[in-house]
Design a protein around this motif. Sequence first.
Motif, mmCIF file in Angstrom:
data_model
loop_
_atom_site.group_PDB
_atom_site.id
_atom_site.type_symbol
_atom_site.label_atom_id
_atom_site.label_comp_id
_atom_site.label_asym_id
_atom_site.label_seq_id
_atom_site.Cartn_x
_atom_site.Cartn_y
_atom_site.Cartn_z
ATOM 1 N N ARG A 28 0.860 -1.181 0.000
ATOM 2 C CA ARG A 28 0.000 0.000 0.000
ATOM 3 C C ARG A 28 0.904 1.241 0.000
ATOM 4 O O ARG A 28 1.794 1.355 0.847
ATOM 5 N N ILE A 32 -0.935 7.343 0.062
ATOM 6 C CA ILE A 32 -1.903 6.808 -0.911
ATOM 7 C C ILE A 32 -2.828 7.888 -1.448
ATOM 8 O O ILE A 32 -3.252 7.845 -2.595
ATOM 9 N N PHE A 40 -3.224 4.244 -8.793
ATOM 10 C CA PHE A 40 -4.172 3.605 -7.882
ATOM 11 C C PHE A 40 -4.833 2.396 -8.554
ATOM 12 O O PHE A 40 -5.036 1.357 -7.941
ATOM 13 N N PHE A 44 -4.665 -1.219 -6.924
ATOM 14 C CA PHE A 44 -5.862 -1.830 -6.342
ATOM 15 C C PHE A 44 -6.530 -2.865 -7.245
ATOM 16 O O PHE A 44 -7.062 -3.854 -6.763
ATOM 17 N N GLU B 704 -10.582 -0.302 0.411
ATOM 18 C CA GLU B 704 -9.653 0.617 -0.232
ATOM 19 C C GLU B 704 -10.292 1.306 -1.438
ATOM 20 O O GLU B 704 -9.880 2.396 -1.838
ATOM 21 N N VAL B 888 -8.053 3.872 5.276
ATOM 22 C CA VAL B 888 -8.334 2.903 4.211
ATOM 23 C C VAL B 888 -9.559 3.375 3.440
ATOM 24 O O VAL B 888 -10.630 3.540 4.028
ATOM 25 N N GLY B 889 -9.364 3.629 2.144
ATOM 26 C CA GLY B 889 -10.464 4.089 1.304
ATOM 27 C C GLY B 889 -10.343 5.562 0.936
ATOM 28 O O GLY B 889 -11.111 6.043 0.120
ATOM 29 N N ILE B 890 -9.365 6.268 1.524
ATOM 30 C CA ILE B 890 -9.294 7.727 1.280
ATOM 31 C C ILE B 890 -9.042 8.023 -0.197
ATOM 32 O O ILE B 890 -9.620 8.956 -0.765
#
Lengths: 98, 997
Positions: A28, A32, A40, A44, B704, B888-890
């Motif tokens: 990660r 991020i 990304f 992902f 994410e 997480v996910g930003i």
Amino acid sequence: MLLIRCPYCEEERPELEFRNAGEAHIARPTNIAAETDDDFEKFFFIRANPKGVIYERWRHIHGCARFFNAVRDTVTDKFVMTYKAGEPKPAKLPGAAK
Amino acid sequence: MNAMFRISGAGRLSQAKTASFSFDDKSYTGIEGDTLASALLANGVHLVGRSFKYHRPRGVLSAGAEEPNALVQIVRDDARKTPNVRATVQELYDGLTAHSQNRWPSLSFDVGAVNDIASPLFSAGFYYKTFMWPKSAWKSLYEPKIRAAAGLGVSPGKPDPDHYAARYAHCEVLVLGGGAAGIAAALAAAEAGVRVILADEQAEFGGSLRFESGARIDGQDGYAWAQAAIAKLKAMDNVRVLSRTTAFGYYAQNFVGLVERVSDHLKNPGRELARERLWQVRAGRVVIATGAIERHMVFANNDRPGVMLASAARTYLNHYGVAVGRNVGVYTANDSAYAAAIDLKKAGVNIAAIVDLRDNPAGPAIDEARALGIEINFGRAVVSAGGKLRVSSMTVQPKNGGGGRTIPVDAILMSAGWTPSVHLFSQSRGKVAFNDETKRFVPGTYAQDCVSVGACNGTDGLDAAVDEAYAAGAKAAKEASGKAGKGAKPKVDAGESWSRGMLGAAPGAGPGTTVKAFVDFQNDVTAKDIRQAVHEGMHSIEHVKRFTTNGMATDQGKTSNMHGLAIAAEELGKPIPQVGLTTFRAPYTPVTFGSIVGHARGALFDPTRRTATHGWAASQGAVFEDVGHWKRAWYFPKAGEDMHAAVNRECVTVRKVAGLFDASTLGKIEVVGPDAAKFMELLYTNPWEKLETGRCRYGIMLREDGFIYDDGVVGRLAPDRFHVTTTTGGAPRVMNHMEDYLQTEFPHLNVWLTSITEQWAVIAVQGPKSREIIAPLVEGIDMSDEAMPHMSVREGKICGVPTRLFRMSFTGERGFEVNVPADYGEAVWEALWAEGQKHGATAYGTETMHVLRAEKGYIIVGQDTDGTVTPNDAGLDWAVGKKKTDFVGIRGLTRPDLVAKGRKQLVGLKTKDPKVVLEEGAQIVADPKQPIPMKMIGHVTSSYWSENCGRSIALALVAGGRDRMGQTLYVPMPNGTIEVEVTGMVFVDEKGERLNG
């Protein structure tokens, strides 16, 4: 049923105790939020899905509960080796290039 | 009373022990130790079934598991009617009842046999070509008709009353097959002192020693030697000997599945015995000693009852003491059929003639047959069998053509040679190799720690097979354990050796002929069908197989595969190895669902989780619903109440007085450690560092990709300790998600995660009287609004036991959730219930919980969200920490599609007619007059009758929903279109005043 060696328990245990957790060595990004859309997407969504040797994460969920990494051959389904999470991708695989 | 074809002095069964049985309602007598097939043959019954497609009369072909024809239905009672049992495997017991299959009205007169006359219509690929159109006819006409016509046997009409056992086992050496080779291998391994399992599918060990009459080992008769060796193995502590046990599947890393038939051979099995036992064996080394299977000859009408494998006839004679006929013809392409002819001749059966395709074979078997005065015809072929319900003659011609003659017979014994049983080796992913000299596939490259020995390895001769097997057994034990034995190798004094033979169609059934020369008996595939498949463009053996169904019946082509392959290869003009062999797959022989399922059925199919108050709720008449593995109280009907009435009463009482609700199933995770707050910051969208000890916050967890993954209220018990709640269904995956990040992405954080779902029972007390109900039972906690405001948590005691008391609300009322150690859950509930009774409180279930939360617009993750909903879509943007730089996910939240306009947003819906309750999942359109298919702009996620509002209420995901407030939308349903108005999501107490009410 496969036998999988947990690198933390240091023994082979039946597949039922484990759960696959997808491809390994995809870190990660530390920042991020600043990633581009393309980066990304690669991080992902994009996965290798190779025919042959794959590096993947497994969890010994019904055992020590640790995540670890494994090298598996998707053709024969055989585990080549397993190693602890955080350890680098092995430079040389056992049995490779005799 | 002896049956007609039982020969006194022949065979090994004690003729004194008789057993009566019935076949198609006719009574017969057999002998204990018989199979159903040997007992029928002893009574002169060859006709035992009708074939699958052409309904041709069929008889017993073999004496073992490879049987394609003699499939019968064994009936014990209404619930025990087992179809497709091979009569050659089913052991006889007194009172056995069997029926033939696939015939109507009777076995000797079958209307379906019209298919045989009409067979030109039913050629290869018939189903693919014929039932193409009209499409609508498939479901209504073709499929039911085909299923009715093609089914073999009848399913029992009741649930299976038997039970099935299962065992896991480990051993150093697993030996599959208990013939001479398997026994020798097991002896060698056992003598090394390692754990050995020896399994054989037959009731008795010995394999081909059952019929090989001249075999002598260690100075005794071969079969007797086998029995002595088995007795010796059984007496050893390190050996497990399993008879009636079929190795059906060979899986990864020497994991082998075996099915042991425990009680199918018994007259009265009794309830205590399992019917079958599944063995899952992990072996250090596997020795495969599965032998070889004799092939039939492919000639016209080779399926007439009475036409059978030579080795089968020999088995029936030498083991069961049964002559398969009185005037027997033999058709062969190798030596082994001579031994059958010789044994039968010596037993007093007339051998009409031996017809041998070979020109001038020589050898001791041929000399002996000649010396016995048997007529032998070299270079000739049987081009047709006469008779219908039973073979009556064979027509013999020179193999290159010319005048023939017809010889009357009542049985024909065939042998085209022997096919090594490489099924298990092949299942182990080993690669077979074609031996061009002997024209057979034998084990080539191994993929696992196993070894094939004896006939399945292409090793010819008893002597060589035993030598090879003994050495392999010793080696396997040594490799698996380092131990070596000190026994003596069995010495073979006399044994037979045959190889060679022929593959493919025999003369008279070759290219250009249209006779019914069967390759695959069970699926009615002829040599002509295979050639036709090649002509129609099937050039791969895999395509030929699927087009003709050759080898695809339950016998898995044990007798047919090699013939089919050879015919296809000849037609293609290619050598056999270039055409290739189809893949062998598990199971080797059919396996019952019962043995695979084992005990995992009914109540034992899946675990059931019950909360601490389950017994109390049941005693109050609660109706339960399944939520994951949990049983949850759904509603509590009083006398005369239906679900609606009960839920309406519960909903009203909670808002007027109070209600008690068991919330124990909510997932609970304790997040503890110096970096606990930092970890929470990363896993949830909300800010946590500044949350004060003793306060709670509603948290949202994303994946994410930016979509909502879970939610729940989190209490901070101490600077380094968070009590996290999750959805009921989400608890395991949230724990996994947290562990994943903690172990692999944020391992620098010093945090421990502990699942505490089972440790705490949770009793929600909600409603204006909730504080008054709880307060008298609590010690050490000030429950005033000043000391304990909404969204706070305190530790203290209730009813004298520890509690984590949350002030929180999933109803919109003043509310509390009382956490107590699960063992005290029921006692505390009863104490709270007693207090509640003083105020007129109700117990409520999950349905009322759903209605009350929907009245307040509180979402349920997984119902109002579906994995494509962002916090913004759900109207929860306020819960995303805007100043945070990471969680997480930003990054996912800023993806172009997630910030685009027109996304589906959660809104409220009110039907124009307040009495109409929408269906959850119903689709929403903007214009009901548009042509079908309409453009759907959203769907209903939650919908209930709200007694508190006096109308129906609903939540829905609608494209651009928040810009549509007040708009009229439409929900088209089969019986009319429903008009709805878009509203906010809160239907009760929009200002939230009741939280302190």
